[in-house]
Motif scaffolding. Sequence first.
Motif, PDB file in Angstrom:
ATOM      1  N   GLU A  23      33.997  34.093  44.730  1.00  0.00           N
ATOM      2  CA  GLU A  23      34.960  35.268  44.587  1.00  0.00           C
ATOM      3  C   GLU A  23      35.978  34.538  44.983  1.00  0.00           C
ATOM      4  O   GLU A  23      36.249  34.032  46.150  1.00  0.00           O
ATOM      5  CB  GLU A  23      34.920  36.297  45.246  1.00  0.00           C
ATOM      6  CG  GLU A  23      35.689  37.559  45.346  1.00  0.00           C
ATOM      7  CD  GLU A  23      35.188  38.792  45.928  1.00  0.00           C
ATOM      8  OE1 GLU A  23      36.257  39.706  45.828  1.00  0.00           O
ATOM      9  OE2 GLU A  23      34.241  38.854  46.528  1.00  0.00           O
ATOM     10  N   PHE A  29      43.289  35.584  39.845  1.00  0.00           N
ATOM     11  CA  PHE A  29      42.087  34.880  39.297  1.00  0.00           C
ATOM     12  C   PHE A  29      42.250  34.194  37.902  1.00  0.00           C
ATOM     13  O   PHE A  29      41.791  33.059  37.685  1.00  0.00           O
ATOM     14  CB  PHE A  29      41.071  35.634  39.461  1.00  0.00           C
ATOM     15  CG  PHE A  29      39.665  35.071  39.079  1.00  0.00           C
ATOM     16  CD1 PHE A  29      39.101  33.943  39.923  1.00  0.00           C
ATOM     17  CD2 PHE A  29      38.921  35.472  37.985  1.00  0.00           C
ATOM     18  CE1 PHE A  29      37.820  33.488  39.361  1.00  0.00           C
ATOM     19  CE2 PHE A  29      37.763  35.174  37.480  1.00  0.00           C
ATOM     20  CZ  PHE A  29      37.049  33.890  38.137  1.00  0.00           C
ATOM     21  N   SER A  30      42.778  35.023  36.980  1.00  0.00           N
ATOM     22  CA  SER A  30      42.777  34.633  35.668  1.00  0.00           C
ATOM     23  C   SER A  30      43.891  33.606  35.295  1.00  0.00           C
ATOM     24  O   SER A  30      43.645  33.026  34.294  1.00  0.00           O
ATOM     25  CB  SER A  30      43.594  35.902  34.959  1.00  0.00           C
ATOM     26  OG  SER A  30      44.561  36.493  35.248  1.00  0.00           O
ATOM     27  N   MET A  34      37.996  27.505  36.974  1.00  0.00           N
ATOM     28  CA  MET A  34      36.750  27.477  37.960  1.00  0.00           C
ATOM     29  C   MET A  34      35.804  26.570  37.361  1.00  0.00           C
ATOM     30  O   MET A  34      35.514  26.324  36.373  1.00  0.00           O
ATOM     31  CB  MET A  34      36.508  28.908  37.856  1.00  0.00           C
ATOM     32  CG  MET A  34      37.540  29.994  38.292  1.00  0.00           C
ATOM     33  SD  MET A  34      38.230  29.747  39.891  1.00  0.00           S
ATOM     34  CE  MET A  34      36.929  30.201  41.024  1.00  0.00           C
ATOM     35  N   ARG A  71      32.824  33.722  33.897  1.00  0.00           N
ATOM     36  CA  ARG A  71      33.632  34.447  34.854  1.00  0.00           C
ATOM     37  C   ARG A  71      34.052  36.160  34.617  1.00  0.00           C
ATOM     38  O   ARG A  71      33.983  36.642  33.423  1.00  0.00           O
ATOM     39  CB  ARG A  71      35.078  33.838  34.597  1.00  0.00           C
ATOM     40  CG  ARG A  71      35.886  33.835  33.705  1.00  0.00           C
ATOM     41  CD  ARG A  71      36.827  32.658  33.735  1.00  0.00           C
ATOM     42  NE  ARG A  71      38.087  32.953  34.430  1.00  0.00           N
ATOM     43  CZ  ARG A  71      38.854  32.051  35.080  1.00  0.00           C
ATOM     44  NH1 ARG A  71      38.659  30.817  34.537  1.00  0.00           N
ATOM     45  NH2 ARG A  71      39.628  32.390  35.991  1.00  0.00           N
ATOM     46  N   ASP A  72      34.311  36.651  35.549  1.00  0.00           N
ATOM     47  CA  ASP A  72      34.684  38.147  35.523  1.00  0.00           C
ATOM     48  C   ASP A  72      36.042  38.491  36.139  1.00  0.00           C
ATOM     49  O   ASP A  72      35.968  38.245  37.500  1.00  0.00           O
ATOM     50  CB  ASP A  72      33.590  39.076  36.180  1.00  0.00           C
ATOM     51  CG  ASP A  72      33.827  40.462  36.074  1.00  0.00           C
ATOM     52  OD1 ASP A  72      34.806  40.857  35.529  1.00  0.00           O
ATOM     53  OD2 ASP A  72      32.889  41.388  36.236  1.00  0.00           O
ATOM     54  N   ASN A  73      37.051  38.377  35.518  1.00  0.00           N
ATOM     55  CA  ASN A  73      38.249  38.478  35.735  1.00  0.00           C
ATOM     56  C   ASN A  73      38.404  39.746  36.633  1.00  0.00           C
ATOM     57  O   ASN A  73      39.620  39.594  37.614  1.00  0.00           O
ATOM     58  CB  ASN A  73      39.376  38.332  34.681  1.00  0.00           C
ATOM     59  CG  ASN A  73      39.408  36.924  34.257  1.00  0.00           C
ATOM     60  OD1 ASN A  73      38.999  36.045  34.657  1.00  0.00           O
ATOM     61  ND2 ASN A  73      40.039  36.890  33.092  1.00  0.00           N
ATOM     62  N   THR A  77      35.662  36.624  40.005  1.00  0.00           N
ATOM     63  CA  THR A  77      34.334  36.164  40.171  1.00  0.00           C
ATOM     64  C   THR A  77      34.109  35.005  39.275  1.00  0.00           C
ATOM     65  O   THR A  77      34.067  35.456  38.086  1.00  0.00           O
ATOM     66  CB  THR A  77      33.326  37.036  40.786  1.00  0.00           C
ATOM     67  OG1 THR A  77      33.662  37.590  42.056  1.00  0.00           O
ATOM     68  CG2 THR A  77      32.130  36.172  41.388  1.00  0.00           C
ATOM     69  N   VAL A  78      33.454  33.945  39.761  1.00  0.00           N
ATOM     70  CA  VAL A  78      32.996  33.012  38.608  1.00  0.00           C
ATOM     71  C   VAL A  78      31.527  32.953  39.125  1.00  0.00           C
ATOM     72  O   VAL A  78      31.339  32.866  40.151  1.00  0.00           O
ATOM     73  CB  VAL A  78      33.687  31.693  38.570  1.00  0.00           C
ATOM     74  CG1 VAL A  78      33.583  30.963  39.915  1.00  0.00           C
ATOM     75  CG2 VAL A  78      33.086  30.817  37.219  1.00  0.00           C
ATOM     76  N   TYR A  79      30.628  32.943  38.183  1.00  0.00           N
ATOM     77  CA  TYR A  79      29.153  32.693  38.193  1.00  0.00           C
ATOM     78  C   TYR A  79      28.518  31.546  37.742  1.00  0.00           C
ATOM     79  O   TYR A  79      29.093  31.111  36.665  1.00  0.00           O
ATOM     80  CB  TYR A  79      28.445  34.086  37.629  1.00  0.00           C
ATOM     81  CG  TYR A  79      28.989  35.399  38.347  1.00  0.00           C
ATOM     82  CD1 TYR A  79      28.548  36.051  39.283  1.00  0.00           C
ATOM     83  CD2 TYR A  79      29.893  36.083  37.672  1.00  0.00           C
ATOM     84  CE1 TYR A  79      28.864  37.258  39.865  1.00  0.00           C
ATOM     85  CE2 TYR A  79      30.473  37.314  38.054  1.00  0.00           C
ATOM     86  CZ  TYR A  79      29.977  37.769  38.951  1.00  0.00           C
ATOM     87  OH  TYR A  79      30.281  39.080  39.534  1.00  0.00           O
ATOM     88  N   CYS A  95      31.953  25.928  44.587  1.00  0.00           N
ATOM     89  CA  CYS A  95      32.573  26.331  43.615  1.00  0.00           C
ATOM     90  C   CYS A  95      33.979  25.669  43.899  1.00  0.00           C
ATOM     91  O   CYS A  95      34.283  25.279  45.120  1.00  0.00           O
ATOM     92  CB  CYS A  95      32.513  27.617  43.298  1.00  0.00           C
ATOM     93  SG  CYS A  95      33.512  28.491  44.545  1.00  0.00           S
TER      94      CYS A  95
END
Length: 118
Positions: A23, A29-30, A34, A71-73, A77-79, A95
Amino acid sequence: QVHLEESGGGLVNAGGSLKLACELSGAIFSMYHMGWFRQSPGKQREMVARLGIGGDREYSDGARGRFGIFRDNAKATVYLEMTDLKPEDTAVYYCYALDRRGIDGYTWGQGTQVTVLS
């Protein structure tokens, strides 16, 4: 300042799965590329997967077909979803975040340990 907080590592049997999360805070984040690296004792840090702002993905040869980066903007968070884990995947996973213009350089997470039992 930009900060990355990692989670999701642990102990898993060979063939199992883990999902790592990273996170970002302190920035939008966008606007960041990442990715994930990993490092084992006595080895250089190895790129595992990266996900660009535009959605482009790259994987190491070892990760391709088994790992997925997402990624979930909305959650900043990037997974890293890892399946069919092997003992050689054992490492500390880090990360990173890179601003879209590459001006500010890389920010790294604190690392999360992944241990795969044979």
